[in-house]
Design a protein around this motif. Structure first.
Motif, PDB file in Angstrom:
ATOM      1  N   ASP A 145       0.871  -1.040   0.014  1.00 23.94           N
ATOM      2  CA  ASP A 145       0.127  -0.333  -0.100  1.00 23.94           C
ATOM      3  C   ASP A 145       0.823   1.225   0.189  1.00 23.94           C
ATOM      4  O   ASP A 145       0.485   2.220  -0.665  1.00 23.94           O
ATOM      5  CB  ASP A 145      -0.835   0.068   1.149  1.00 23.94           C
ATOM      6  N   ALA A 146       1.958   1.251   0.770  1.00 26.11           N
ATOM      7  CA  ALA A 146       2.740   2.265   0.949  1.00 26.11           C
ATOM      8  C   ALA A 146       3.460   2.558  -0.572  1.00 26.11           C
ATOM      9  O   ALA A 146       3.797   3.907  -0.948  1.00 26.11           O
ATOM     10  CB  ALA A 146       3.920   1.985   1.916  1.00 26.11           C
ATOM     11  N   ILE A 147       3.831   1.591  -1.428  1.00 25.91           N
ATOM     12  CA  ILE A 147       4.311   1.860  -2.654  1.00 25.91           C
ATOM     13  C   ILE A 147       3.196   2.540  -3.671  1.00 25.91           C
ATOM     14  O   ILE A 147       3.383   3.566  -4.202  1.00 25.91           O
ATOM     15  CB  ILE A 147       4.914   0.597  -3.296  1.00 25.91           C
ATOM     16  N   ASN A 148       2.134   2.127  -3.347  1.00 22.79           N
ATOM     17  CA  ASN A 148       0.796   2.613  -4.144  1.00 22.79           C
ATOM     18  C   ASN A 148       0.719   3.932  -3.705  1.00 22.79           C
ATOM     19  O   ASN A 148       0.552   4.747  -4.794  1.00 22.79           O
ATOM     20  CB  ASN A 148      -0.271   1.584  -4.049  1.00 22.79           C
ATOM     21  N   ALA A 149       0.979   4.449  -2.734  1.00 26.45           N
ATOM     22  CA  ALA A 149       0.684   5.784  -2.193  1.00 26.45           C
ATOM     23  C   ALA A 149       1.542   6.756  -2.804  1.00 26.45           C
ATOM     24  O   ALA A 149       1.349   7.790  -2.819  1.00 26.45           O
ATOM     25  CB  ALA A 149       0.804   5.883  -0.740  1.00 26.45           C
ATOM     26  N   ILE A 150       2.821   6.180  -3.359  1.00 28.61           N
ATOM     27  CA  ILE A 150       3.905   7.023  -4.115  1.00 28.61           C
ATOM     28  C   ILE A 150       3.048   7.540  -5.411  1.00 28.61           C
ATOM     29  O   ILE A 150       3.315   8.744  -5.732  1.00 28.61           O
ATOM     30  CB  ILE A 150       5.097   6.250  -4.329  1.00 28.61           C
ATOM     31  N   ARG A 151       2.267   6.622  -5.823  1.00 28.49           N
ATOM     32  CA  ARG A 151       1.914   7.037  -7.079  1.00 28.49           C
ATOM     33  C   ARG A 151       0.497   7.953  -6.720  1.00 28.49           C
ATOM     34  O   ARG A 151       0.432   9.005  -7.357  1.00 28.49           O
ATOM     35  CB  ARG A 151       1.143   5.828  -7.813  1.00 28.49           C
ATOM     36  N   ILE A 152      -0.195   7.724  -5.559  1.00 32.50           N
ATOM     37  CA  ILE A 152      -1.556   8.330  -5.391  1.00 32.50           C
ATOM     38  C   ILE A 152      -1.144   9.862  -4.869  1.00 32.50           C
ATOM     39  O   ILE A 152      -1.770  10.810  -5.360  1.00 32.50           O
ATOM     40  CB  ILE A 152      -2.138   7.733  -4.327  1.00 32.50           C
ATOM     41  N   PHE A 153      -0.154   9.956  -4.138  1.00 26.58           N
ATOM     42  CA  PHE A 153       0.408  11.270  -3.523  1.00 26.58           C
ATOM     43  C   PHE A 153       1.357  12.011  -4.509  1.00 26.58           C
ATOM     44  O   PHE A 153       1.803  13.257  -4.206  1.00 26.58           O
ATOM     45  CB  PHE A 153       0.899  11.166  -2.106  1.00 26.58           C
ATOM     46  N   ASN A 154       1.747  11.461  -5.562  1.00 24.98           N
ATOM     47  CA  ASN A 154       2.580  11.756  -6.681  1.00 24.98           C
ATOM     48  C   ASN A 154       4.107  12.287  -5.797  1.00 24.98           C
ATOM     49  O   ASN A 154       4.511  13.260  -6.056  1.00 24.98           O
ATOM     50  CB  ASN A 154       2.152  12.957  -7.214  1.00 24.98           C
ATOM     51  N   ILE A 155       4.632  11.448  -4.920  1.00 29.25           N
ATOM     52  CA  ILE A 155       5.830  11.577  -4.234  1.00 29.25           C
ATOM     53  C   ILE A 155       6.649  11.154  -5.391  1.00 29.25           C
ATOM     54  O   ILE A 155       6.911  10.355  -5.838  1.00 29.25           O
ATOM     55  CB  ILE A 155       5.982  10.516  -3.160  1.00 29.25           C
ATOM     56  N   LYS A 156       7.761  12.145  -5.500  1.00 30.98           N
ATOM     57  CA  LYS A 156       8.742  11.999  -6.574  1.00 30.98           C
ATOM     58  C   LYS A 156       9.806  11.218  -6.422  1.00 30.98           C
ATOM     59  O   LYS A 156      10.321  10.604  -7.588  1.00 30.98           O
ATOM     60  CB  LYS A 156       9.296  13.589  -6.878  1.00 30.98           C
ATOM     61  N   GLY A 157      10.138  10.949  -5.150  1.00 31.58           N
ATOM     62  CA  GLY A 157      11.251  10.136  -4.998  1.00 31.58           C
ATOM     63  C   GLY A 157      11.241   9.573  -3.667  1.00 31.58           C
ATOM     64  O   GLY A 157      10.891  10.268  -2.746  1.00 31.58           O
ATOM     65  N   THR A 158      11.661   8.120  -3.461  1.00 27.62           N
ATOM     66  CA  THR A 158      11.497   7.658  -2.160  1.00 27.62           C
ATOM     67  C   THR A 158      12.930   6.728  -1.978  1.00 27.62           C
ATOM     68  O   THR A 158      13.448   6.052  -2.732  1.00 27.62           O
ATOM     69  CB  THR A 158      10.427   6.658  -2.060  1.00 27.62           C
ATOM     70  N   ASN A 159      13.508   6.804  -0.638  1.00 26.03           N
ATOM     71  CA  ASN A 159      14.321   5.982  -0.376  1.00 26.03           C
ATOM     72  C   ASN A 159      13.727   4.757   0.526  1.00 26.03           C
ATOM     73  O   ASN A 159      12.767   5.013   1.111  1.00 26.03           O
ATOM     74  CB  ASN A 159      15.352   6.625   0.710  1.00 26.03           C
ATOM     75  N   ILE A 160      14.557   3.793   0.430  1.00 27.98           N
ATOM     76  CA  ILE A 160      13.907   2.301   0.645  1.00 27.98           C
ATOM     77  C   ILE A 160      14.924   1.985   1.740  1.00 27.98           C
ATOM     78  O   ILE A 160      16.217   1.450   1.337  1.00 27.98           O
ATOM     79  CB  ILE A 160      13.567   1.261  -0.193  1.00 27.98           C
ATOM     80  N   THR A 161      14.772   1.686   3.172  1.00 25.39           N
ATOM     81  CA  THR A 161      15.625   1.014   3.726  1.00 25.39           C
ATOM     82  C   THR A 161      14.943  -0.158   4.566  1.00 25.39           C
ATOM     83  O   THR A 161      13.840  -0.537   4.348  1.00 25.39           O
ATOM     84  CB  THR A 161      16.074   2.244   4.805  1.00 25.39           C
ATOM     85  N   VAL A 162      15.784  -0.822   5.424  1.00 19.98           N
ATOM     86  CA  VAL A 162      15.558  -2.156   6.211  1.00 19.98           C
ATOM     87  C   VAL A 162      14.201  -2.113   6.709  1.00 19.98           C
ATOM     88  O   VAL A 162      13.866  -1.060   7.124  1.00 19.98           O
ATOM     89  CB  VAL A 162      16.632  -2.243   7.327  1.00 19.98           C
ATOM     90  N   PRO A 163      13.439  -2.886   6.531  1.00 17.72           N
ATOM     91  CA  PRO A 163      13.335  -4.273   6.189  1.00 17.72           C
ATOM     92  C   PRO A 163      12.718  -4.495   4.676  1.00 17.72           C
ATOM     93  O   PRO A 163      12.429  -5.586   4.264  1.00 17.72           O
ATOM     94  CB  PRO A 163      12.730  -5.088   7.169  1.00 17.72           C
ATOM     95  N   HIS A 164      12.576  -3.339   3.997  1.00 15.31           N
ATOM     96  CA  HIS A 164      11.794  -3.348   2.966  1.00 15.31           C
ATOM     97  C   HIS A 164      12.711  -3.468   1.399  1.00 15.31           C
ATOM     98  O   HIS A 164      12.049  -3.678   0.364  1.00 15.31           O
ATOM     99  CB  HIS A 164      10.939  -1.963   2.671  1.00 15.31           C
ATOM    100  N   LYS A 165      13.963  -3.337   1.578  1.00 16.07           N
ATOM    101  CA  LYS A 165      14.727  -3.132   0.150  1.00 16.07           C
ATOM    102  C   LYS A 165      14.541  -4.378  -0.833  1.00 16.07           C
ATOM    103  O   LYS A 165      14.679  -4.233  -1.980  1.00 16.07           O
ATOM    104  CB  LYS A 165      16.222  -3.318   0.639  1.00 16.07           C
ATOM    105  N   GLU A 166      14.228  -5.586  -0.467  1.00 18.32           N
ATOM    106  CA  GLU A 166      13.925  -6.719  -1.157  1.00 18.32           C
ATOM    107  C   GLU A 166      12.421  -6.674  -1.568  1.00 18.32           C
ATOM    108  O   GLU A 166      11.960  -6.840  -2.707  1.00 18.32           O
ATOM    109  CB  GLU A 166      14.237  -8.050  -0.619  1.00 18.32           C
ATOM    110  N   SER A 167      11.658  -6.511  -0.729  1.00 18.44           N
ATOM    111  CA  SER A 167      10.318  -6.695  -1.090  1.00 18.44           C
ATOM    112  C   SER A 167       9.533  -5.742  -1.798  1.00 18.44           C
ATOM    113  O   SER A 167       8.647  -6.043  -2.452  1.00 18.44           O
ATOM    114  CB  SER A 167       9.417  -6.629   0.679  1.00 18.44           C
TER     115      SER A 167
END
Ligand code: ATR
Length: 280
Positions: free
Chosen positions: A53-75
């Motif tokens: 859902d959080a990844i989809n929120a990037i599209r919904i809120f038009n977040i331009k860039g996101t860093n991903i850290t532990v524990p999500h880097k693979e998922s």
């Protein structure tokens, strides 16, 4: 320059769990301000079960860039639209760029390691590298070692099968990769130019050592992915080795992420300032 938030302010963020300790918000906010970009950068603590859902929120809120850290880097990988070639090998994403609603995944951790070695070592004399661990950051570091043109990479891990898995994923890129069990580390210790700890051992002062650190010799380089000075790093200092903590790896992965988002590679003065900012 200070940014005034208005209708055009762009949003950048980091997803992690935990995330409060992250230096990225201070670091990236400084760069946005320095380069006069109307943007903010926010930390979001995202539970593993909410990452889709959080990844989809990037599209919904038009977040331009996101860093991903532990524990999500693979998922996160399976929820993105496209991946850089590095990600296809490393199998971990730490930077996402949103281009017109399409999410592109990158890995800049390998570059952080690569640049940290390039900039800090007196000369690049690494022929044989010993990598301890088979966790989150190990693959990015192995990718960086291949880009540094090392001849031979030895991976050792407490659970050997995980090291074998990494070897199999990288063997097409680099023929000279071997695996040894952690308890046999002394067999190869003398033959390596750099010893790299990618495990979490040393993070807590719980007395656990990966091997007998007295066996390190002064002509070896010691790299510990952990940001603070670990027991391994202290032994390297005592022995007079060249050594590096994860500090510069953190800086240069963030510099590269900023470049991916903005097409600006921060100048040396900015990098100097970031070093001061995140040391506190
Ligand atoms: P990750 O980096 O994926 O988040 P981690 O728990 O920090 O996970 O563990 C990363 C690495 O540290 C692994 O290689 C792990 O070894 P195993 O694969 O055998 O679990 C290693 N590690 C953690 N604690 C260790 C210990 N006490 N001794 C040796 N290696 C250890």
């Amino acid at each position: 320059m200070n940014i005034t938030i208005n209708g055009n302010t762009e949003i950048y963020c980091i997803y992690g769990h935990p995330v409060k300790h992250s230096k990225s918000p201070i670091f990236q906010t400084f760069l946005f301000q320095k380069y006069g970009i109307n943007a903010i950068y926010i930390p979001f603590e995202i539970k593993p079960e909410n990452i889709k859902d959080a990844i989809n929120a990037i599209r919904i809120f038009n977040i331009k860039g996101t860093n991903i850290t532990v524990p999500h880097k693979e998922s996160v990988i399976s929820y993105l639209d496209d991946l850089s070639d590095e990600v296809k090998t490393i199998k971990a994403v730490n930077t996402i760029k949103n281009i017109d609603g399409k999410l592109y995944g990158y890995n800049t951790d390998w570059y952080g390691f690569y640049e940290s070695i390039k900039r800090n070592l007196k000369e690049n004399k690494i022929k044989t590298a010993l990598v301890i661990g088979a966790g989150g950051s190990t693959r990015a570091i192995i990718f960086g070692l291949i880009r540094l043109n090392v001849d031979h990479i030895i991976i050792t891990n407490r659970t050997v099968s995980k090291a074998e898995e990494i070897k199999n994923d990288f063997i097409n890129l680099h023929k000279e990769i071997s695996v040894i069990p952690l308890e046999e580390i002394n067999k190869c210790l003398l033959d390596v130019d750099i010893i790299i700890n990618t495990t979490s051992v040393g993070l807590k002062d719980d007395g656990v050592d990966l091997f007998d650190y007295d066996n390190i010799s002064s002509n070896q380089i010691i790299f510990d992915v952990i940001y603070k000075e670990t027991k391994l790093i202290k032994k390297a200092q005592e022995k007079g080795c060249e050594y590096l903590t994860g500090h510069d790896m953190l800086i240069y992965q963030g510099i590269k992420a900023f470049e991916i988002w903005t097409d600006i590679y921060p100048n040396e003065e900015s990098i100097f300032h970031i070093r001061k900012l995140i040391s506190h």
